[in-house]
Design an enzyme around this catalytic site. Structure first.
Site, PDB file in Angstrom:
ATOM      1  N   LYS A  93       0.827  -1.206   0.000  1.00 23.69           N
ATOM      2  CA  LYS A  93       0.000   0.000   0.000  1.00 23.69           C
ATOM      3  C   LYS A  93       0.868   1.268   0.000  1.00 23.69           C
ATOM      4  O   LYS A  93       0.643   2.196  -0.782  1.00 23.69           O
ATOM      5  CB  LYS A  93      -0.884  -0.019   1.262  1.00 23.69           C
ATOM      6  CG  LYS A  93      -2.045   0.926   1.246  1.00 23.69           C
ATOM      7  CD  LYS A  93      -2.758   0.977   2.603  1.00 23.69           C
ATOM      8  CE  LYS A  93      -3.245  -0.366   3.098  1.00 23.69           C
ATOM      9  NZ  LYS A  93      -4.028  -0.267   4.358  1.00 23.69           N
ATOM     10  N   LYS A 105       2.901  -3.737  10.990  1.00 23.91           N
ATOM     11  CA  LYS A 105       1.602  -3.881  11.646  1.00 23.91           C
ATOM     12  C   LYS A 105       1.838  -4.412  13.041  1.00 23.91           C
ATOM     13  O   LYS A 105       2.857  -5.070  13.302  1.00 23.91           O
ATOM     14  CB  LYS A 105       0.732  -4.884  10.882  1.00 23.91           C
ATOM     15  CG  LYS A 105      -0.751  -4.702  11.124  1.00 23.91           C
ATOM     16  CD  LYS A 105      -1.252  -3.524  10.326  1.00 23.91           C
ATOM     17  CE  LYS A 105      -2.729  -3.403  10.278  1.00 23.91           C
ATOM     18  NZ  LYS A 105      -3.136  -2.498   9.191  1.00 23.91           N
ATOM     19  N   THR A 189      -9.597   7.555   5.989  1.00 32.28           N
ATOM     20  CA  THR A 189      -9.785   6.291   5.265  1.00 32.28           C
ATOM     21  C   THR A 189     -11.098   6.347   4.477  1.00 32.28           C
ATOM     22  O   THR A 189     -11.150   5.988   3.293  1.00 32.28           O
ATOM     23  CB  THR A 189      -9.774   5.094   6.236  1.00 32.28           C
ATOM     24  OG1 THR A 189      -8.573   5.174   7.015  1.00 32.28           O
ATOM     25  CG2 THR A 189      -9.806   3.770   5.497  1.00 32.28           C
ATOM     26  N   SER A 358      -1.777   9.724   7.580  1.00 33.09           N
ATOM     27  CA  SER A 358      -0.769   9.418   8.605  1.00 33.09           C
ATOM     28  C   SER A 358       0.602   9.950   8.173  1.00 33.09           C
ATOM     29  O   SER A 358       1.369  10.470   8.986  1.00 33.09           O
ATOM     30  CB  SER A 358      -0.657   7.906   8.824  1.00 33.09           C
ATOM     31  OG  SER A 358      -1.588   7.463   9.782  1.00 33.09           O
TER      32      SER A 358
END
Ligand code: GLU
Length: 430
Positions: A93, A105, A189, A358
């Site tokens: 991504k 993550k 998002t 972000s």
């Protein structure tokens, strides 16, 4: 197949096929193992004085393009493999959106809905203590994900500053504005997903007022998307959460549903939603899983991974699926939907608005120069439109699924960066 001690068995078939076809052998070798996978114990003193210890992870899948970047989830179903899979998707991504980040993550295998707000605070701080050695503004920058929000990121940022004895707002993103968070991050998002849909609609001549949408998952991403889509003139006819679904043929106002959910939550003094969208009165209620089979133009999947699998793929009636969650369509379901010519706009593009803002937050926190909301929104829009343009053009030109086009572009970028650090031709002297 790369020459490593273990085959790249965890990589999705699509990725392996692209890497084979493009001859990106160095990248294939690199991606066959996550860069780092840390498993930690996360101890929390409970309100009754007892001690609970949960398992947690931080995975940095690849850092070729920059420090690892990605959210932290608190979920009882999380495990090392899931976090690794999600860290891989973050890698792709960030590459697709041309962000100077690798993919990471984190997760803790815990059900935060069973905890008091103070226990959640201790959990957030304990997680940061456990992974503090491997994170930081130039190493790995966590953010919100499933069941983590701005308040929790604020506690984490505060804990990291305490541990390092320095003010380090760039170590976390998705923080409250008062602690250096970016304007526009909570809705990012959902806003990014709407931009991806609108650009698709513009190319395919879909009119918002004639387009019905069902949204599976009414958490932060799904609810913001539903509200923004409603404001842009789309007809949001159904929303669901983990308890149930609401359906109104002529369209519902997701803002009212969201307000109700927020209000209930506050009344009960909980961080997590104590109420369900099912409690709303003016609409028809449905079983949670029935939403997937509604006869709508767009099915937006904003709940969890693997929501559409080989078993329920046949229920999908929408011609267009929008992936707001990470990995909501399994590879088997993806193939089954492709056979029926259902178009899927993939997660690594559709939900990239979150990590893009972000990135803006990281830039702002490093410089101390905070941007007005309009700047955040217009920069988000231009980044998303640029990425959508590249992906949709490639899918059209090469007549391939949109997901494949997105992966090809992202992997090209990663391969270029990998090779620029030195590849076979350097070392063989040719
Ligand atoms: N958790 C989000 C994602 O999956 C955001 C990650 C971030 O902002 O770093 O994309």
């Amino acid at each position: 197949m790369p020459d490593t001690d273990q085959p790249a068995s965890e990589l999705p078939d699509l990725v392996r096929r692209i890497l084979d076809e493009t001859g990106a052998t160095d990248l294939a070798a690199r991606l066959s193992h996550p860069h780092r996978r840390l498993e930690v114990a996360v101890p929390v003193r409970r309100d009754d004085g007892s001690l609970s210890v949960w398992k947690g992870w931080r995975v940095q899948y690849d850092t070729t393009l920059g420090p690892a970047k990605g959210g932290i989830r608190f979920h009882p179903g999380t495990d090392a493999d899931e976090v690794t899979r999600l860290a891989f998707w973050m890698t792709v991504k960030c590459a697709l959106l041309d962000l100077p980040f690798g993919g990471g993550k984190g997760g803790v295998c815990v059900d935060p809905k069973q905890l008091s707000p103070l226990e959640v605070e201790r959990l957030a701080r304990s997680y940061v203590k456990a992974v503090a050695d491997v994170i930081g503004p130039d190493r790995d920058i966590p953010a919100p994900d499933v069941n983590t929000d701005a308040r929790i990121m604020g506690w984490m940022a505060d804990e990291y500053s305490d541990i390092t004895r320095a003010h380090q707002p760039a170590a976390m993103t998705g923080k409250p504005q008062a602690l250096g968070g970016s304007r526009g991050r909570p809705a990012a998002t959902g806003r990014g997903a709407l931009i991806a849909l609108q650009e698709w609609a513009r190319r395919k001549d879909l009119k918002p007022e004639e387009t019905t949408i069902a949204v599976q998952g009414f958490g932060s991403a799904g609810a913001h998307f539903a509200c923004l889509a409603h404001e842009a003139g789309y007809r949001v006819v159904a929303v669901s959460d983990s308890q149930g679904a609401l359906h109104a043929k002529d369209g519902l106002d997701p803002r009212a549903v969201w307000a109700h959910k927020q209000e209930e939550k506050e009344l009960k003094g909980l961080i997590y939603c104590g109420s369900s969208v099912r409690e709303q009165e003016d609409y028809e209620t449905l079983d949670r899983d029935a939403l997937i089979g509604l006869d709508v133009d767009v099915l937006a999947l904003a709940a969890m991974q693997d929501a559409v699998d080989a078993e329920n793929a046949g229920d999908v009636r929408a011609p267009l699926v929008l992936e707001l969650a990470n990995g909501p369509v399994t590879p088997e379901a993806d193939a089954a939907l492709a056979e029926r010519e259902v178009t899927i706009l993939p997660d690594i593009l559709v939900n990239a608005g979150g990590v893009t803002v972000s990135y803006f937050e990281w830039v702002q926190s490093r410089s101390g120069d905070y941007w007005p909301e309009e700047d955040v929104q217009s920069r988000l829009e231009s980044r998303m439109l640029e990425a959508c343009g590249r992906v949709y053009d490639r899918a059209d030109e090469d007549d391939m699924p949109v997901r494949e086009a997105a992966y090809r572009l992202a992997l090209d970028r990663l391969a270029e960066a990998t090779e620029s650090r030195g590849d076979r031709t350097y070392f063989s002297g040719s």
